[in-house]
Scaffold this motif. Structure first.
Motif, PDB file in Angstrom:
ATOM      1  N   ALA A   1       0.811  -1.218   0.000  1.00  0.00           N
ATOM      2  CA  ALA A   1       0.000   0.000   0.000  1.00  0.00           C
ATOM      3  C   ALA A   1       0.848   1.274   0.000  1.00  0.00           C
ATOM      4  O   ALA A   1       0.602   2.170  -0.817  1.00  0.00           O
ATOM      5  CB  ALA A   1      -0.982  -0.007   1.159  1.00  0.00           C
ATOM      6  N   PRO A   2       1.848   1.399   0.881  1.00  0.00           N
ATOM      7  CA  PRO A   2       2.666   2.618   0.838  1.00  0.00           C
ATOM      8  C   PRO A   2       3.416   2.772  -0.496  1.00  0.00           C
ATOM      9  O   PRO A   2       3.562   3.890  -0.988  1.00  0.00           O
ATOM     10  CB  PRO A   2       3.644   2.439   1.999  1.00  0.00           C
ATOM     11  N   ARG A   3       3.870   1.658  -1.063  1.00  0.00           N
ATOM     12  CA  ARG A   3       4.573   1.732  -2.349  1.00  0.00           C
ATOM     13  C   ARG A   3       3.618   2.201  -3.434  1.00  0.00           C
ATOM     14  O   ARG A   3       3.981   3.027  -4.287  1.00  0.00           O
ATOM     15  CB  ARG A   3       5.174   0.369  -2.703  1.00  0.00           C
ATOM     16  N   ALA A   4       2.397   1.693  -3.430  1.00  0.00           N
ATOM     17  CA  ALA A   4       1.398   2.126  -4.400  1.00  0.00           C
ATOM     18  C   ALA A   4       1.123   3.622  -4.246  1.00  0.00           C
ATOM     19  O   ALA A   4       0.991   4.340  -5.244  1.00  0.00           O
ATOM     20  CB  ALA A   4       0.110   1.321  -4.237  1.00  0.00           C
ATOM     21  N   ALA A   5       1.065   4.104  -3.007  1.00  0.00           N
ATOM     22  CA  ALA A   5       0.839   5.534  -2.765  1.00  0.00           C
ATOM     23  C   ALA A   5       2.014   6.364  -3.282  1.00  0.00           C
ATOM     24  O   ALA A   5       1.808   7.443  -3.837  1.00  0.00           O
ATOM     25  CB  ALA A   5       0.611   5.781  -1.279  1.00  0.00           C
TER      26      ALA A   5
ATOM     27  N   VAL B   1      -6.819  -0.700  -2.939  1.00  0.00           N
ATOM     28  CA  VAL B   1      -5.797  -0.529  -1.909  1.00  0.00           C
ATOM     29  C   VAL B   1      -5.536   0.950  -1.642  1.00  0.00           C
ATOM     30  O   VAL B   1      -5.421   1.377  -0.493  1.00  0.00           O
ATOM     31  CB  VAL B   1      -4.499  -1.273  -2.294  1.00  0.00           C
ATOM     32  N   LEU B   2      -5.480   1.764  -2.688  1.00  0.00           N
ATOM     33  CA  LEU B   2      -5.236   3.196  -2.499  1.00  0.00           C
ATOM     34  C   LEU B   2      -6.401   3.871  -1.769  1.00  0.00           C
ATOM     35  O   LEU B   2      -6.187   4.732  -0.919  1.00  0.00           O
ATOM     36  CB  LEU B   2      -4.976   3.883  -3.837  1.00  0.00           C
ATOM     37  N   THR B   3      -7.618   3.465  -2.068  1.00  0.00           N
ATOM     38  CA  THR B   3      -8.786   4.019  -1.383  1.00  0.00           C
ATOM     39  C   THR B   3      -8.735   3.682   0.097  1.00  0.00           C
ATOM     40  O   THR B   3      -8.933   4.543   0.960  1.00  0.00           O
ATOM     41  CB  THR B   3     -10.085   3.492  -2.012  1.00  0.00           C
ATOM     42  N   ARG B   4      -8.454   2.422   0.412  1.00  0.00           N
ATOM     43  CA  ARG B   4      -8.346   2.001   1.813  1.00  0.00           C
ATOM     44  C   ARG B   4      -7.186   2.694   2.510  1.00  0.00           C
ATOM     45  O   ARG B   4      -7.288   3.095   3.674  1.00  0.00           O
ATOM     46  CB  ARG B   4      -8.163   0.487   1.904  1.00  0.00           C
ATOM     47  N   TYR B   5      -6.063   2.852   1.820  1.00  0.00           N
ATOM     48  CA  TYR B   5      -4.882   3.515   2.372  1.00  0.00           C
ATOM     49  C   TYR B   5      -5.231   4.961   2.738  1.00  0.00           C
ATOM     50  O   TYR B   5      -4.914   5.426   3.836  1.00  0.00           O
ATOM     51  CB  TYR B   5      -3.756   3.465   1.354  1.00  0.00           C
ATOM     52  N   ASP B   6      -5.918   5.644   1.819  1.00  0.00           N
ATOM     53  CA  ASP B   6      -6.314   7.031   2.078  1.00  0.00           C
ATOM     54  C   ASP B   6      -7.282   7.115   3.257  1.00  0.00           C
ATOM     55  O   ASP B   6      -7.182   8.022   4.084  1.00  0.00           O
ATOM     56  CB  ASP B   6      -6.945   7.657   0.840  1.00  0.00           C
ATOM     57  N   GLN B   7      -8.225   6.172   3.342  1.00  0.00           N
ATOM     58  CA  GLN B   7      -9.192   6.170   4.443  1.00  0.00           C
ATOM     59  C   GLN B   7      -8.500   5.957   5.778  1.00  0.00           C
ATOM     60  O   GLN B   7      -8.816   6.635   6.760  1.00  0.00           O
ATOM     61  CB  GLN B   7     -10.252   5.090   4.225  1.00  0.00           C
TER      62      GLN B   7
END
Length: 76
Positions: free
Chosen positions: A22-26, A64-70
Protein backbone atom coordinates in the motif's frame (compact mmCIF):
# COMPACT_ATOMS: atom_id res chain seq x y z
CA UNK A 1 -30.04 -7.26 12.32
CA UNK A 2 -31.95 -4.09 11.57
CA UNK A 3 -32.01 -3.24 15.28
CA UNK A 4 -28.25 -3.73 15.54
CA UNK A 5 -27.69 -1.60 12.46
CA UNK A 6 -29.91 1.11 13.96
CA UNK A 7 -27.71 1.07 17.10
CA UNK A 8 -24.67 1.68 14.91
CA UNK A 9 -23.25 -1.83 15.10
CA UNK A 10 -21.10 -2.54 12.08
CA UNK A 11 -22.31 -5.70 10.40
CA UNK A 12 -20.29 -8.03 8.21
CA UNK A 13 -16.70 -9.08 8.10
CA UNK A 14 -14.12 -6.45 9.06
CA UNK A 15 -11.77 -5.40 6.27
CA UNK A 16 -8.45 -7.20 6.04
CA UNK A 17 -5.27 -5.38 6.95
CA UNK A 18 -3.71 -3.29 4.22
CA UNK A 19 -1.13 -5.18 2.18
CA UNK A 20 2.55 -4.32 2.51
CA UNK A 21 2.43 -2.77 -0.96
CA UNK A 22 0.00 0.00 0.00
CA UNK A 23 2.67 2.62 0.84
CA UNK A 24 4.57 1.73 -2.35
CA UNK A 25 1.40 2.13 -4.40
CA UNK A 26 0.84 5.53 -2.76
CA UNK A 27 4.42 6.56 -3.65
CA UNK A 28 3.88 5.59 -7.26
CA UNK A 29 0.58 7.50 -7.36
CA UNK A 30 2.26 10.59 -5.89
CA UNK A 31 4.83 10.36 -8.70
CA UNK A 32 1.97 10.74 -11.18
CA UNK A 33 1.60 7.14 -12.36
CA UNK A 34 -1.72 5.78 -13.60
CA UNK A 35 -3.42 2.81 -11.96
CA UNK A 36 -2.20 0.57 -14.80
CA UNK A 37 1.37 1.84 -14.40
CA UNK A 38 1.23 1.28 -10.64
CA UNK A 39 -0.07 -2.27 -11.15
CA UNK A 40 2.71 -3.00 -13.65
CA UNK A 41 5.37 -1.62 -11.30
CA UNK A 42 4.08 -3.60 -8.32
CA UNK A 43 4.00 -6.76 -10.42
CA UNK A 44 7.55 -6.09 -11.70
CA UNK A 45 8.75 -5.54 -8.12
CA UNK A 46 6.94 -8.75 -7.09
CA UNK A 47 5.00 -6.97 -4.35
CA UNK A 48 2.38 -9.29 -2.84
CA UNK A 49 -1.23 -8.58 -3.76
CA UNK A 50 -3.92 -8.10 -1.10
CA UNK A 51 -4.91 -11.77 -1.44
CA UNK A 52 -1.31 -12.92 -1.55
CA UNK A 53 -1.76 -14.56 -4.94
CA UNK A 54 -2.30 -13.46 -8.51
CA UNK A 55 -1.27 -10.21 -10.15
CA UNK A 56 -1.98 -6.58 -9.38
CA UNK A 57 -4.69 -5.05 -11.55
CA UNK A 58 -6.00 -1.52 -11.90
CA UNK A 59 -8.98 -2.37 -9.71
CA UNK A 60 -6.86 -3.93 -6.94
CA UNK A 61 -4.58 -0.88 -6.95
CA UNK A 62 -7.59 1.44 -6.75
CA UNK A 63 -9.07 -0.57 -3.86
CA UNK A 64 -5.80 -0.53 -1.91
CA UNK A 65 -5.24 3.20 -2.50
CA UNK A 66 -8.79 4.02 -1.38
CA UNK A 67 -8.35 2.00 1.81
CA UNK A 68 -4.88 3.52 2.37
CA UNK A 69 -6.31 7.03 2.08
CA UNK A 70 -9.19 6.17 4.44
CA UNK A 71 -6.86 4.77 7.09
CA UNK A 72 -4.59 7.79 6.90
CA UNK A 73 -7.60 10.12 7.24
CA UNK A 74 -8.86 8.15 10.25
CA UNK A 75 -5.44 8.32 11.91
CA UNK A 76 -5.02 11.94 11.75
Amino acid sequence: MAAARDRGVRLGRPPAALPEGAPRAAELRAAGNSLAQIAAALNAEQVATPSGRGQWTKSSVQYVLTRYDQERADDG
